[in-house]
Motif scaffolding. Sequence first.
Motif, PDB file in Angstrom:
ATOM      1  N   UNK A 231       0.834  -1.200   0.000  1.00 15.25           N
ATOM      2  CA  UNK A 231       0.000   0.000   0.000  1.00 15.25           C
ATOM      3  C   UNK A 231       0.872   1.255   0.000  1.00 15.25           C
ATOM      4  N   UNK A 232       1.950   1.210   0.761  1.00 12.60           N
ATOM      5  CA  UNK A 232       2.874   2.353   0.788  1.00 12.60           C
ATOM      6  C   UNK A 232       3.553   2.529  -0.564  1.00 12.60           C
ATOM      7  N   UNK A 233       3.933   1.426  -1.193  1.00 14.20           N
ATOM      8  CA  UNK A 233       4.565   1.498  -2.509  1.00 14.20           C
ATOM      9  C   UNK A 233       3.634   2.141  -3.525  1.00 14.20           C
ATOM     10  N   UNK A 234       2.388   1.672  -3.584  1.00 12.35           N
ATOM     11  CA  UNK A 234       1.425   2.232  -4.531  1.00 12.35           C
ATOM     12  C   UNK A 234       1.230   3.725  -4.281  1.00 12.35           C
ATOM     13  N   UNK A 235       1.115   4.109  -3.022  1.00 12.83           N
ATOM     14  CA  UNK A 235       0.917   5.520  -2.680  1.00 12.83           C
ATOM     15  C   UNK A 235       2.113   6.368  -3.099  1.00 12.83           C
ATOM     16  N   UNK A 288      -3.140   5.744 -13.054  1.00 18.75           N
ATOM     17  CA  UNK A 288      -4.227   5.708 -12.088  1.00 18.75           C
ATOM     18  C   UNK A 288      -4.657   4.325 -11.669  1.00 18.75           C
ATOM     19  N   UNK A 289      -4.178   3.280 -12.357  1.00 20.92           N
ATOM     20  CA  UNK A 289      -4.571   1.910 -12.030  1.00 20.92           C
ATOM     21  C   UNK A 289      -3.497   1.176 -11.228  1.00 20.92           C
ATOM     22  N   UNK A 290      -2.425   1.852 -10.879  1.00 25.41           N
ATOM     23  CA  UNK A 290      -1.340   1.171 -10.175  1.00 25.41           C
ATOM     24  C   UNK A 290      -1.737   0.646  -8.800  1.00 25.41           C
ATOM     25  N   UNK A 291      -2.503   1.397  -7.992  1.00 28.56           N
ATOM     26  CA  UNK A 291      -2.929   0.816  -6.714  1.00 28.56           C
ATOM     27  C   UNK A 291      -3.731  -0.469  -6.899  1.00 28.56           C
ATOM     28  N   UNK A 292      -4.641  -0.466  -7.867  1.00 30.63           N
ATOM     29  CA  UNK A 292      -5.416  -1.667  -8.171  1.00 30.63           C
ATOM     30  C   UNK A 292      -4.499  -2.816  -8.591  1.00 30.63           C
ATOM     31  N   UNK A 293      -3.520  -2.527  -9.436  1.00 27.83           N
ATOM     32  CA  UNK A 293      -2.619  -3.563  -9.936  1.00 27.83           C
ATOM     33  C   UNK A 293      -1.789  -4.166  -8.812  1.00 27.83           C
ATOM     34  N   UNK A 318      -5.995  -8.905   3.476  1.00 29.46           N
ATOM     35  CA  UNK A 318      -6.128  -8.237   2.173  1.00 29.46           C
ATOM     36  C   UNK A 318      -7.081  -7.049   2.241  1.00 29.46           C
ATOM     37  N   UNK A 319      -8.143  -7.191   3.005  1.00 25.49           N
ATOM     38  CA  UNK A 319      -9.167  -6.144   3.066  1.00 25.49           C
ATOM     39  C   UNK A 319      -8.660  -4.869   3.726  1.00 25.49           C
ATOM     40  N   UNK A 320      -7.497  -4.940   4.358  1.00 29.35           N
ATOM     41  CA  UNK A 320      -6.921  -3.726   4.966  1.00 29.35           C
ATOM     42  C   UNK A 320      -6.276  -2.822   3.927  1.00 29.35           C
ATOM     43  N   UNK A 321      -6.042  -3.329   2.716  1.00 26.21           N
ATOM     44  CA  UNK A 321      -5.277  -2.570   1.717  1.00 26.21           C
ATOM     45  C   UNK A 321      -5.898  -1.208   1.394  1.00 26.21           C
TER      46      UNK A 321
END
Length: 449
Positions: A231-235, A288-293, A318-321
């Motif tokens: 999550x930190x990486x995507x952000x 814009x789709x990187x967090x999803x990916x 997983x649901x914490x993401x």
Amino acid sequence: MASRLQPSRAILDLGDEFYDPVAAADFPQTILRFRNDRAAAEVGLEGLSDAAWVRHFGRFAPLPGSLDQPLALRYHGHQFRTYNPNIGDGRGFLFAQVRDMNGRLMDLGTKGTGQTPWSRFGDGRLTLKGGVREVLATEMLQALGVDTSRSFSLIETGEALERGDEPSPTRSAVLVRLSHGHIRIGTFQRLAYLRDADTMARLVDYVLGKLYGEPGGDPVRLLQHVVARAARLAASYMAAGFVHGVLNSDNINVTGESFDYGPWRFTPTWDPGHVAAYFDHAGLYAFGRQPEAIHWDVMQLAVSLRVLTDAEPLIAALEAFPDLYQSEVTAALLWRLGIMPRGTTEDRALVQAIEPVLRATETPIDRFFFDAFGGRLPDRYDEPFAGVRAALTPYRPRKCRSDTYWSGEPCSMLIDEVETLWSAIDERDDWAPFDAKLAAIRAMGEALA
């Protein structure tokens, strides 16, 4: 050899099911083009002479006390959502392991060191342009607060390579990366594919103990760590305006450290559809789709861990993401703005004010964050930014703008400049613009830090 070097051979604890011993290619030349003395100082290698540097990172003489022979790591992965069991280290290997100044286990891995059992039809080589691009990417990302592998060494190797996506023949190179581990989600996927629960348990224990410093082999705890780091990486990608380009599950490190830079880009504006890879026709890994990916890739880790534990606690992890991602992207954007957090509600409201205005006005990302650093927008940001200005008003700067860096121009790394830097090298063997750009990037990093 530098006296502060702390070598390690921890990877051998995993056993030979995880790797294949290989040999480096014998290159016609070894011309040192870049050595990262900042990174070298973190692992006790800054004292190497250039000759010793080339011997270890161009000819791959073993580092004393570390691995006796390079190891090509085995893994599988989803590549653009298609599962591929026929991949692994195809043009690189794990060369050595060392400890950094904080005691973390670090890997020195390569790119362009020749063929391995996993090369398939590739030549195992790296173009010099690809190496230059990776140095630029990692230096820029580090300056922008992204947890990334470090380009440790770049050596030109004197071979003429044929490539279909750039003028050929082109020059060759070998790159060494410094990373906090090279274990990928795809490493776990391979063991799930083989239904090898015992070896999977050993891998979980290795990652938790060696990379997270946490004893025990709880697969749920491992997934919780990876979800948080991912999550930190995507952000951090979003706050940096960065598009990785190939977020396959074999390209996601379980420490959450970004690595493996192929067709990357920085998006000029806040454009969710901006893609880096010309072959990403569906925009699967668009900005814009990187967090999803990345979330999808972490789901594949959870699926793999099902050979060790029940589904329910994995699903809960997983649901914490989504919530973790929202917190992390808010923190990352505030950091880039150079302001102190005020509280969850206010901080998220500020982020929600910024993103649509940047998108609608097509304001250059680097220009906006440069101008807004410290929380004060110049007067030229007129009516569309009225809401952003109001939202910024109560914030205190975390660092003043007295640094001379802020009297200049923002530092960007858009594709046109990358091509210009490469042209100087390719056409005139002129490395001065490249060196100047690295100096500018590092100055930006110091001003932001």
